[in-house]
Write a protein that holds these residues in place. Structure first.
Motif: not given
Length: 226
Positions: A77, A94, A166
């Motif tokens: 990430i 995220l 995502i």
């Protein structure tokens, strides 16, 4: 042993510090590898394994998640974040996901380590020694399998939600590889959590309920009220 299983190293990571000894533990690992390789779970394949072996796997998996898998996902990430604008929706999603999810999973694991697993060990010992039975009498006043089930919730669905979020955003052309790596990590972790939950809910918990039932039946026989 499945030779082409992507999950072979994932499963064996739990046993690096203490390699499996010959016998039941090796057979248990082989059964696990079949589940990951064939993506079919049958609780009966694990019925013959003793409770202490199942508890050991659950505990090893907790350590594996907290010390290896979550840090790996966090690193991906962070690397991916360097290629997005700081206010990009996928970056915000995220960051919010990771901090919330790690906190939730850590609390989930801590509760099992502090309450459920010691209670199951107490059930096992209660069926073996009089001292263990005495300890069970103390434990049962504060905890039970039913209490665990009432407080329990699965965590793998949250991973599915974040993967779907995502996928709504195309990655930068310069960073498609990291994007795919993160999605793969989340998918693998999601499946690993699912197997973990199945072993816990369909194998360990029924075994614990049966031990609890037998011990409570003994208590009824011993009770002066009967």
């Amino acid at each position: 042993m499945p030779e082409n299983s992507d999950f072979y190293p994932q499963v064996m990571q739990r046993y690096i510090s203490q390699p499996p000894s010959p016998g039941e533990q090796t057979e248990f690992i082989l059964a696990l590898l079949r589940v990951f390789d064939e993506k079919i779970f049958n609780a009966r394949d694990f019925d013959s394994f003793p409770v202490e072996l199942i508890v050991d796997y659950i505990q090893r998996t907790h350590v594996y998640y907290l010390e290896k898998k979550l840090p790996e996902i966090e690193q991906s990430i962070l690397l991916l974040s360097g290629h997005y604008d700081s206010q990009h929706p996928v970056l915000i999603a995220l960051q919010n996901f990771f901090h919330r999810y790690v906190k939730d999973l850590s609390e989930h694991i801590s509760a099992e380590e502090a309450l459920l697993l010691p209670y199951i060990n107490a059930l096992r010992e209660a069926g073996q020694t009089s001292l263990g039975f005495s300890r069970f009498l103390l434990h049962r006043r504060e905890y039970s399998v039913d209490r665990f089930l009432s407080d329990h919730h699965d965590t793998e669905d949250e991973l599915k939600d974040i993967r779907q979020t995502i996928r709504l955003y195309a990655p930068p052309k310069t960073n498609e590889s990291l994007y795919r790596i993160l999605l793969t990590q989340l998918q693998v972790f999601e499946h690993d959590l699912c197997v973990h939950a199945q072993i816990e809910e369909e194998v360990l918990i029924p075994k614990a309920q049966q031990m609890e039932k037998e011990l409570n039946a003994q208590l009824q026989v011993l009770s002066p009220l009967n």
